[in-house]
Design an enzyme around this catalytic site. Structure first.
Site, short mmCIF file in Angstrom:
data_model
loop_
_atom_site.label_atom_id
_atom_site.label_comp_id
_atom_site.label_asym_id
_atom_site.label_seq_id
_atom_site.Cartn_x
_atom_site.Cartn_y
_atom_site.Cartn_z
N THR A 262 0.84 -1.21 0.00
CA THR A 262 0.00 0.00 0.00
C THR A 262 0.87 1.25 0.00
OG1 THR A 262 0.07 0.23 2.41
CG2 THR A 262 -1.75 -1.09 1.48
N ASP A 263 0.31 2.36 -0.44
CA ASP A 263 0.90 3.62 -0.04
C ASP A 263 0.63 3.72 1.45
OD1 ASP A 263 1.05 6.86 -1.65
OD2 ASP A 263 1.98 6.09 0.18
N TRP A 264 1.32 4.59 2.11
CA TRP A 264 1.33 4.60 3.57
C TRP A 264 0.00 5.10 4.15
CZ3 TRP A 264 5.03 2.31 1.63
CH2 TRP A 264 6.11 1.81 2.34
N GLY A 266 -2.82 3.54 2.91
CA GLY A 266 -3.73 3.41 1.77
C GLY A 266 -4.76 2.31 1.91
#
Ligand code: GLC
Length: 744
Positions: A262-264, A266
């Site tokens: 994931t993006d942080w 996300g």
């Protein structure tokens, strides 16, 4: 307590008897897939789930009991970020994590040279390896849709073919260091405004023809070992656990065997995260309900909640097996890869690579002859502008870098032209690089700085203006978009005053984006310089002096006005989107909606098709020499479904010094059943020619280069009929044409 110790001892004993044969997962000579299966067979459910989420800001667990190491990640696309604390975004304050800052990726794209991308990947990979990182969170390949996007500087421009060609060597060479690329942000994260929740609505044609190709190339040709899900939504589902994006397209259509991270922050839903293809949940404040405070990593969606879903039988354990399998594969490719080199940090070779990439990235937009400036002429030079001295590796968000060295433009210009010949005036103040807020500069300060610069300009032989954008919030910076297309901090007023005081004012602005240039026709020269990192000032000075002949070409269009850009030709639904409800952007109820109304007509595709000339076109870039194109010749007049044509075009250096030209091939579908751009980039080659030299540049034309994405058939289609190949040194000057037919 006693029984636990005994059980550990017994386990050790039994393990001891098994110690005779090395387990397959620990055998470096065993095939990776065998090692994966053997390791998986030895793991508990808890250990499999532990692999699937963060254990700290930038690491996820390994399997301590089996001696399988943790996965250590680091930003970013332009170099290895300074060490971050275990559980907050602060810098750890280490003294061994200063690095080489390589040029930003729009600058790499501006080289139009895949060899530079390979050099980039090799060198940044050596630094990541030396810093013992297993995953480098980059490169970014989101398409440059609007000049207001705060993160365009981290990406590779507006054209999917250019980005596709440039991302592949970066990924391949990076990964030869046993460091995984993590290509981001997948997908449709083309702005920062409302990035956490905005739902992007885009046609399948635009998705497949514009926004996916660079990711597909990174996966299929680059062999990327990981992909980062984007914060935003598409089809009303978050990209980080989006079934169509991750299962149907990434794995189903492209055959991706790597890890989705994931993006942080996300991830937003356990069941979706479990079932829609996500592997590792990273981030912070991810309880999905409120912002983080004492929040623990065991509360992540893919932590305890995931474990409980499996224990309750609502999700089969095989789902955890699939994730663990992919994560183990990543670990064997990186941390447990016994072939990987040791890397190196801020070495002379890395500085040379950063310089070479920077040299080839600078775009000469305009030159009436004032450049190059001969250092022997002893001109009195005034350098004006905050960016001449500002350390532009600070700020900008996650791509920030702590550099061991930083050669500023002022230092380098003094070095080349003689300190006694060079004076400086700041000209304007830009405030400190802050994230999501900005320092207000009193008008009186700006007035005073402007007056000082203008007074000095009148006394100089030449003024070199080094302004532009910077890494402050609302400039070229993550999490915020720019508020306007114009240069900030009153720079246009300053530039006008400088021109009035001294017509020999050369513009050498540093930016990661296009910007309004109302003075463009009244200055003798304009350089477009990206964020070039450690060696940036040296590259700029060498282009100004002529030690380097500029060969960069624009990786994105520079519109005259913002509304000339396709994303801004419609209402707010197109940009920045419309917010349907109030709420916390990253995790709140708000759900901004957006429609990419320009569809496939992004960048020069819009300018060409709507006949709105850009101030400087995609692919534009001058040299200190000149080039001429002869007539392109085709090996045949007709192309069949399994055939290919050879297109040859003579290119001549008609000037007086050696130079490099990027020969660009565009293809036009002369009559299509659907709307198509006037032409599209389908080939390019950078050639270096001596004065007077002519080179026959050859391109191979194949049917796939003529195709568009047929939404109904969900397949690429090439329609029979007439096509035109156009060749030249920019999208606006590709005038050497030749027609051919495609017949099934
Ligand atoms: C940020 C960025 C992403 C970065 C990550 C870790 O939010 O969007 O590009 O790699 O978090 O810093």
């Amino acid at each position: 307590m006693k029984s636990t110790v005994i059980s550990i001892v017994l386990t050790a004993a039994s393990a001891g008897s098994a110690m005779a044969a090395t387990p397959v997962y620990l055998d470096p000579k065993a095939p990776i897939e065998d090692r994966v299966e053997d390791a998986l067979s030895r793991m508990t459910l808890e250990e499999k789930v532990a692999l699937c989420h963060a254990q700290s800001k930038f690491s996820s667990a390994g399997v301590p009991r089996l001696g399988i190491p943790e996965v250590w990640m680091s930003d970013g696309p332009h170099g290895v970020r300074a060490e971050i604390n275990w559980n907050d975004w602060g810098h750890a304050g280490w003294t061994n994590d200063s690095v080489t800052a390589f040029p930003a990726l729009t600058a790499l794209a501006a080289t139009w040279n895949p060899d530079m991308a390979a050099l980039y990947g090799k060198n940044v990979g050596e630094e990541a390896r030396y810093r013992e990182k297993d995953v480098l969170l980059g490169p970014g390949v989101n398409i440059y849709r609007t000049p207001l996007n705060g993160r365009n500087f981290e990406y590779m421009g507006e054209d999917p073919f250019l980005a596709s060609v440039m991302v592949v060597p970066y990924v391949r060479e990076l990964q030869k260091n046993g460091v995984a690329a993590c290509v981001k942000h997948f997908a449709l994260n083309n702005q920062e405004q409302w990035r956490g929740n905005i739902n992007v609505d885009v046609s399948d044609r635009a998705l497949y023809e514009i926004y996916l190709p660079a990711f597909k190339a990174a996966v299929q040709d680059g062999g990327a070992w990981s992909i980062m899900g984007a914060y935003n939504k598409v089809w009303n589902q978050h990209c980080c656990h989006n079934k169509r994006l991750l299962e149907d397209i990434l794995r189903g259509e492209w055959g991706f065997d790597g890890v989705v991270i994931t993006d942080w922050g996300g991830a937003h839903d356990t069941r979706e995260a479990a079932l829609n293809g996500l592997d590792i949940e990273m981030g912070s404040f991810t309880n999905g309900l409120t912002s983080e405070s004492e929040f623990t990593y065991d509360d992540y969606f893919l932590a305890r909640p995931f474990l409980e879903l499996i224990r309750k039988g609502e999700v089969p354990e095989s789902v955890a097996d699939d994730k663990a399998r992919r994560i183990l594969r990543l670990i064997f490719r990186t941390a447990m890869n016994t072939e990987k080199p040791f890397g190196s940090l801020h070495s002379p070779e890395h500085y040379a690579a950063a310089k070479a990439i920077g040299d080839e990235s600078i775009v000469l937009l305009r030159n009436t002859g004032i450049l190059p400036l001969d250092p022997a002429a002893g001109r009195k030079i005034l350098v004006v502008g905050d960016n001449a001295v500002r350390k532009l590796t600070d700020g900008g968000g996650s791509s920030e870098l702590k550099v061991k060295d930083y050669v500023s433009p002022l230092e380098a210009i003094r070095e080349v032209f003689g300190p006694e010949n060079v004076t400086f005036a700041q000209g304007y103040a830009a405030g400190r690089p802050m994230y999501s807020s900005e320092e207000v500069i009193p008008a009186a300060v700006q007035d005073s700085l402007r007056a000082e610069a203008v007074a000095k300009a009148a006394e100089a032989d030449v003024v070199i203006y080094v302004g532009g954008l910077n890494k402050n919030a609302f400039q070229d910076c993550e999490s915020t978009d720019r508020r306007e297309y114009e240069l900030p901090f009153g720079q246009n007023e300053l530039i006008e005053a400088l021109i009035a005081a001294n017509p020999s004012t050369v513009i050498a602005n540093i930016t990661g984006n296009a910007y309004a240039m109302p003075w463009a026709d009244r200055v003798p020269a304009i350089l477009h310089v990206g964020y070039l990192g450690t060696m940036g000032g040296a590259s700029m000075a060498d282009v100004l002096s002529g030690a380097v002949n500029p060969s960069g070409k624009m990786p994105y269009s520079i519109p005259v006005r913002l509304q000339d850009n396709g994303a801004h030709a419609f209402d707010a639904t197109s940009y920045p989107g419309v917010e349907s409800a109030e709420g916390d952007v990253l995790f709140g109820a708000c759900a901004p909606q957006q429609r990419y109304a320009e569809d496939i007509l992004v960048g020069y595709r819009w300018h060409d098709t709507r006949k709105i000339p850009a101030r400087y076109a995609f692919g534009h870039g001058l040299s200190y020499t000149t080039f001429a194109y002869g007539k392109p010749v085709l090996s045949a007049k007709e192309l069949g479904p399994d055939g290919k044509l050879e297109l040859t075009v003579p290119v001549t250096n008609t000037g007086s010094r050696e130079g490099a030209e990027v020969v660009q091939l565009y293809i036009a579908d002369d009559k299509a059943s659907v709307l198509r751009p006037v032409k599209e980039l389908k080939g390019f080659e950078k050639v270096t020619l001596a004065p007077g030299e002519t080179r026959e540049v050859t391109f191979t034309v194949t049917p796939d280069m003529l195709a568009f994405f047929d939404e109904g058939a969900h397949a690429w289609r090439t329609e029979p009929g007439s096509f035109t190949a156009l060749v030249g040194g920019s999208s606006a000057t590709a005038d050497a044409k030749v027609r051919f037919k495609y017949a099934e």
